[in-house]
Motif scaffolding. Structure first.
Motif, short mmCIF file in Angstrom:
data_model
loop_
_atom_site.label_atom_id
_atom_site.label_comp_id
_atom_site.label_asym_id
_atom_site.label_seq_id
_atom_site.Cartn_x
_atom_site.Cartn_y
_atom_site.Cartn_z
N ALA A 124 46.05 -14.03 42.15
CA ALA A 124 47.02 -14.07 41.05
C ALA A 124 48.40 -14.23 41.65
CB ALA A 124 46.95 -12.79 40.23
N GLY A 125 49.04 -15.34 41.32
CA GLY A 125 50.39 -15.58 41.83
C GLY A 125 50.44 -15.39 43.33
N PRO A 126 51.41 -14.61 43.83
CA PRO A 126 51.53 -14.44 45.28
C PRO A 126 50.44 -13.56 45.88
CG PRO A 126 53.20 -13.13 44.12
CD PRO A 126 52.53 -13.99 43.09
N LEU A 127 49.79 -12.73 45.10
CA LEU A 127 48.92 -11.67 45.65
C LEU A 127 47.56 -12.16 46.10
CD1 LEU A 127 49.33 -8.47 43.43
CD2 LEU A 127 50.15 -8.87 45.75
N ARG A 128 47.11 -11.64 47.26
CA ARG A 128 45.75 -11.92 47.72
C ARG A 128 44.98 -10.64 48.02
NH1 ARG A 128 46.69 -15.48 45.58
NH2 ARG A 128 46.76 -17.70 46.08
N TRP A 129 45.66 -9.50 48.16
CA TRP A 129 44.97 -8.26 48.50
C TRP A 129 45.85 -7.08 48.07
CZ3 TRP A 129 40.70 -5.77 49.89
CH2 TRP A 129 40.81 -4.49 50.47
N VAL A 130 45.21 -6.07 47.49
CA VAL A 130 45.90 -4.80 47.23
C VAL A 130 44.96 -3.67 47.64
CG1 VAL A 130 47.28 -5.69 45.31
CG2 VAL A 130 45.09 -4.58 44.83
N ALA A 131 45.54 -2.57 48.14
CA ALA A 131 44.72 -1.42 48.54
C ALA A 131 45.45 -0.13 48.22
CB ALA A 131 44.41 -1.47 50.03
#
Lengths: 373, 373
Positions: free
Chosen positions: B233-240
């Protein structure tokens, strides 16, 4: 240039664009007894609900599937299924990532627990639009290039197209129409909205991303443990084994979609280079060869060699809206002019359907109001 | 400029870089009785195994976790776990996509069935490098700026650094060293390889992608059904949710990683703008507010307001190798010069470890060969 200037008295509604939003709007109006004419630049309805066949191989190279979340769609679903035009796609869904690793075979694969069922039209995604459009008055191969507003209503200026290309020597004007609906990507709608600055500014705020799609036939099944995968590797963002969808021919057929950033950056690339980039990445993350690599090195990748599985690329200039609206549709009561499309309703297939319903409801309400004593 | 030119007789091996590859190489050589000196530009070992704390909040803002696939790592794992330096992270893993839809809450979420366990170092990713480096002779805050090769061996020219910045008035030369190992990103290694054109050309062929990382503390737990998610989504590739990792403080702490394309395009952006872009996308796909949006609008996002949860950005210039090598390491027997790093072994944390082992093995083999009668 204008060979025919047809003036047959004010008819009900003109709908421009026979994608799912346009045909749903037209169908709904027709079901309520209104006169409707649909203008479509291609040979038939479908828009991004697009299907193509090469020999035994078949591809949904635009919209991949749809999910159903709204009661209005949920209500239609059993009928579509009963009519044989929609079926659930019980796909094995996966996530494929490089994830900071050079995959050996499928080491970047994780299976997904689908949060909701995926549906497809059968025998191809286009079928749903054809089904909805059945019986409508459809002006095929006509690209609308201008609008005019007279005292009697909207005039629609269109050119004949051949294989999507315009030929200005066959321009004509239809109308007047009491209502006009543009069921087009926001950017294309904006180009026609000189007479409606308010609506134009709404449309101009929405930006569709491009999407390069590759259609890849394989001679030998790839023996992969998934039928569709979200991919995060190089250009790729999605791959699907289209031949795993219900009602398709069995010849193994994959659709590969590039991400919006890559598709933008490579918008003007040669289709053969796009095929090479997407297929090489697919082979890399899947750990499989997909066949003779030379076959997509032709100058024109859409030139298909006889007897070899097909490889072709299609460039969607307007794929998904970056920041879609969510109001359903846009309607100018005074101008009797409406806009609809997936970009008005969350940028999903279901959104396109709901957007068509939404603009039809606005028109029916306006008609009832003007019919009132 | 050069204040000290130290010449203490040929010592065993100089290792440049105290990331996981460098400390593993040095540790292995030391365990076999060789003299080793490690040069590191930062205050301590770790490299991209990086941890930062702000008050009660703690973040692994570089490498996120590691997976174990090779027998050599599998053999070490129980010891690391017993020593309390590694633990499994039993994360709830997910995939979060816009998927052509404007998500309402978490409609783009699908849970993943992890294909393999994820491990982290405790109490932060850096701990593994510190553990491996324990007892090594480590020259901290020294950036290697040049190499020289004399008859006696390799000379290492370094500058003192303060907070990562160089100060040329504290240059020194160490050596000669019998062997030299560059455990650096390929691009940084290439800059030092004027004397080794063959190795330089191998390093120059590898390109690391940048990665913008945002560290986001939240005051109230976000109540999300996942601890880590691959995002498209948009700039994001990973969240933790870093606070879900074992041995971490409980204050809820998220790390957000941008994708390589976005990070490249926004490489020179203001950190506050990067924080805003990543956090707004995260809030959008997660359907949650993460707190006072004003707090990351400071000019310098790393200036943390007292009493408010932290928000900070870090720009990794060299994050993951685009097209890593997979041979383990590169060793020039004649020059007694080696290269190692995750980019030599698949661009994974485990690859960094195996690459350090690989170059140490090459050196030990060379030593045994020269010791032979």
């Amino acid at each position: 240039m204008v060979q025919n200037y047809v003036r047959r008295g004010a008819r009900g509604t003109a709908v421009v664009g026979a994608g799912l939003a346009g045909v749903t709007a037209a169908r709904t109006l027709a079901d309520h007894g209104l006169d409707v004419v649909v203008f479509e630049k291609s040979r038939g309805p479908g828009g991004r609900m697009a299907r193509r066949s090469y020999g035994a191989h078949q591809f949904d190279f635009g919209a991949q599937y749809f999910t159903v979340r709204d009661p209005r769609t949920r209500e239609r679903l059993p009928r579509w299924i009963r009519d044989g035009v929609v079926a659930e796609w019980p796909l094995r869904l996966a996530s494929l990532r490089l994830d900071g690793q050079r995959p050996q075979g499928l080491s970047g694969l994780e299976l997904l627990q689908p949060s909701e069922p995926r549906f497809v039209a059968t025998p191809g995604m286009t079928a749903l639009c054809k089904h909805v459009a059945n019986g409508l008055e459809l002006r095929r191969r006509r690209r609308v290039v201008g609008l005019d507003r007279t005292d009697a209503g909207w005039m629609v200026i269109s050119e004949a197209t051949t294989n999507g290309e315009h030929s200005t020597d066959e321009m004509r004007v239809d109308g007047p129409f009491q209502h006009l609906v543009l069921a087009l990507p926001a950017e294309q709608a904006a180009q026609l909205l000189d007479l409606a600055p308010d609506l134009r500014s709404h449309a101009a705020a929405v930006c569709h991303q491009p999407c390069w799609a590759v259609m890849l036939g394989v001679a030998e099944p790839l023996d992969l443990p998934f039928d569709g995968a979200f991919v995060d590797a190089g250009p790729l963002r999605w791959v699907a084994r289209d031949s795993s969808k219900p009602g398709r021919p069995s010849a193994e057929s994959w659709v590969l979609h590039a991400g919006p950033e890559w598709s933008s950056a490579h918008f003007d690339d040669d289709p053969a280079d796009v095929c090479r980039a997407l297929i090489e990445t697919f082979e890399h993350v899947a750990g499989r060869s997909t066949g003779d690599p030379g076959r997509f090195r032709d100058k024109d990748a859409t030139e298909l060699a006889a007897g070899r599985p097909p490889v072709a690329a299609h460039r969607w200039r307007y794929s998904m809206a970056d920041d879609p609206l969510d109001g359903g549709s846009l309607w100018d009561e005074q101008l009797r002019l409406g806009l609809c499309g997936d970009w008005c309703a969350g940028s999903r297939v279901e959104g396109a359907f709901l957007s068509g319903l939404s603009i039809a409801t606005a028109i029916l309400t306006a008609v009832r109001r003007s019919d009132a004593p």
